[in-house]
Design a protein around this motif. Structure first.
Motif, PDB file in Angstrom:
ATOM      1  N   THR A  34       0.828  -1.212   0.000  1.00 34.11           N
ATOM      2  CA  THR A  34       0.000   0.000   0.000  1.00 34.11           C
ATOM      3  C   THR A  34       0.860   1.259   0.000  1.00 34.11           C
ATOM      4  OG1 THR A  34      -0.251  -0.163   2.406  1.00 34.11           O
ATOM      5  CG2 THR A  34      -2.033  -1.059   1.057  1.00 34.11           C
ATOM      6  N   SER A  35       2.011   1.216   0.651  1.00 33.29           N
ATOM      7  CA  SER A  35       2.920   2.368   0.620  1.00 33.29           C
ATOM      8  C   SER A  35       3.406   2.649  -0.798  1.00 33.29           C
ATOM      9  CB  SER A  35       4.121   2.132   1.527  1.00 33.29           C
ATOM     10  OG  SER A  35       3.735   2.114   2.859  1.00 33.29           O
ATOM     11  N   LEU A  36       3.720   1.592  -1.521  1.00 37.63           N
ATOM     12  CA  LEU A  36       4.135   1.752  -2.912  1.00 37.63           C
ATOM     13  C   LEU A  36       3.015   2.377  -3.745  1.00 37.63           C
ATOM     14  CD1 LEU A  36       6.198   1.245  -5.204  1.00 37.63           C
ATOM     15  CD2 LEU A  36       5.104  -0.986  -5.509  1.00 37.63           C
ATOM     16  N   ILE A  37       1.810   1.886  -3.570  1.00 38.50           N
ATOM     17  CA  ILE A  37       0.663   2.413  -4.313  1.00 38.50           C
ATOM     18  C   ILE A  37       0.431   3.889  -3.970  1.00 38.50           C
ATOM     19  CG2 ILE A  37      -1.854   2.257  -4.579  1.00 38.50           C
ATOM     20  CD1 ILE A  37      -1.479  -0.812  -4.201  1.00 38.50           C
ATOM     21  N   PHE A  38       0.437   4.212  -2.667  1.00 41.22           N
ATOM     22  CA  PHE A  38       0.213   5.604  -2.264  1.00 41.22           C
ATOM     23  C   PHE A  38       1.343   6.518  -2.727  1.00 41.22           C
ATOM     24  CE2 PHE A  38      -2.553   3.992   1.378  1.00 41.22           C
ATOM     25  CZ  PHE A  38      -3.727   4.289   0.709  1.00 41.22           C
ATOM     26  N   SER A  39       2.577   6.052  -2.664  1.00 41.25           N
ATOM     27  CA  SER A  39       3.688   6.900  -3.103  1.00 41.25           C
ATOM     28  C   SER A  39       3.628   7.156  -4.607  1.00 41.25           C
ATOM     29  CB  SER A  39       5.022   6.286  -2.716  1.00 41.25           C
ATOM     30  OG  SER A  39       5.242   5.074  -3.398  1.00 41.25           O
ATOM     31  N   LEU A  40       3.260   6.141  -5.377  1.00 45.30           N
ATOM     32  CA  LEU A  40       3.101   6.353  -6.818  1.00 45.30           C
ATOM     33  C   LEU A  40       1.947   7.309  -7.107  1.00 45.30           C
ATOM     34  CD1 LEU A  40       3.693   2.732  -8.181  1.00 45.30           C
ATOM     35  CD2 LEU A  40       5.193   4.726  -8.431  1.00 45.30           C
TER      36      LEU A  40
END
Length: 138
Positions: A34-40
């Motif tokens: 989820t961190s990857l998704i939010f950062s993107l």
């Protein structure tokens, strides 16, 4: 092959410990995804981090519920203990990171949030045990 009472307790403790570790690992895997998704999303949109505060909090609750659910399903008994242990271990890791990395303790708001996350993980553990137990055929 029969086991003595001490060996059964040791085997059971290892099984419960393994279930908690699986739960905590699943929390961190879900959190990283989820961190990857939010950062993107933040990188390629005009939104800022403060506009996603409640969405990130909801993702945290879902993550701990899933972690508790996995630990309860893996342990197959004592779901509230497994979920609580999963939430406590997660909170301890975050507290250590926060203290050692930022040289600061939790604020009152963070403690309240952590308690709510632990309770959510406990609910996930209870549901994980009950759904896994109910799916067995006798």
């Amino acid at each position: 092959m029969t086991h003595s009472r001490g060996e059964r307790i040791t085997i059971e403790t290892k099984k419960l410990g393994t279930a908690v570790v699986y739960g905590v690992l699943s929390i961190f895997i879900f959190g990283a995804a989820t961190s990857l998704i939010f950062s993107l999303f933040l990188r390629f949109s005009s939104m800022d981090e403060s506009s996603l505060t409640y969405v990130i909090m909801a993702a945290s609750f879902i993550s701990l519920f899933i972690g508790g659910f996995i630990s309860g399903g893996k342990g197959k008994r004592q779901g509230w203990v497994l979920g609580g242990g999963t939430g406590l271990l997660y909170t301890l890791i975050i507290l250590l990171f926060h203290y050692l990395g930022h040289d600061a303790l939790f604020t009152m708001k963070q403690w309240i949030s952590s308690i709510c996350l632990i309770l959510t993980s406990m609910m996930g553990g209870i549901l994980g045990v009950n759904l896994k137990s109910g799916s067995r055929t006798n």
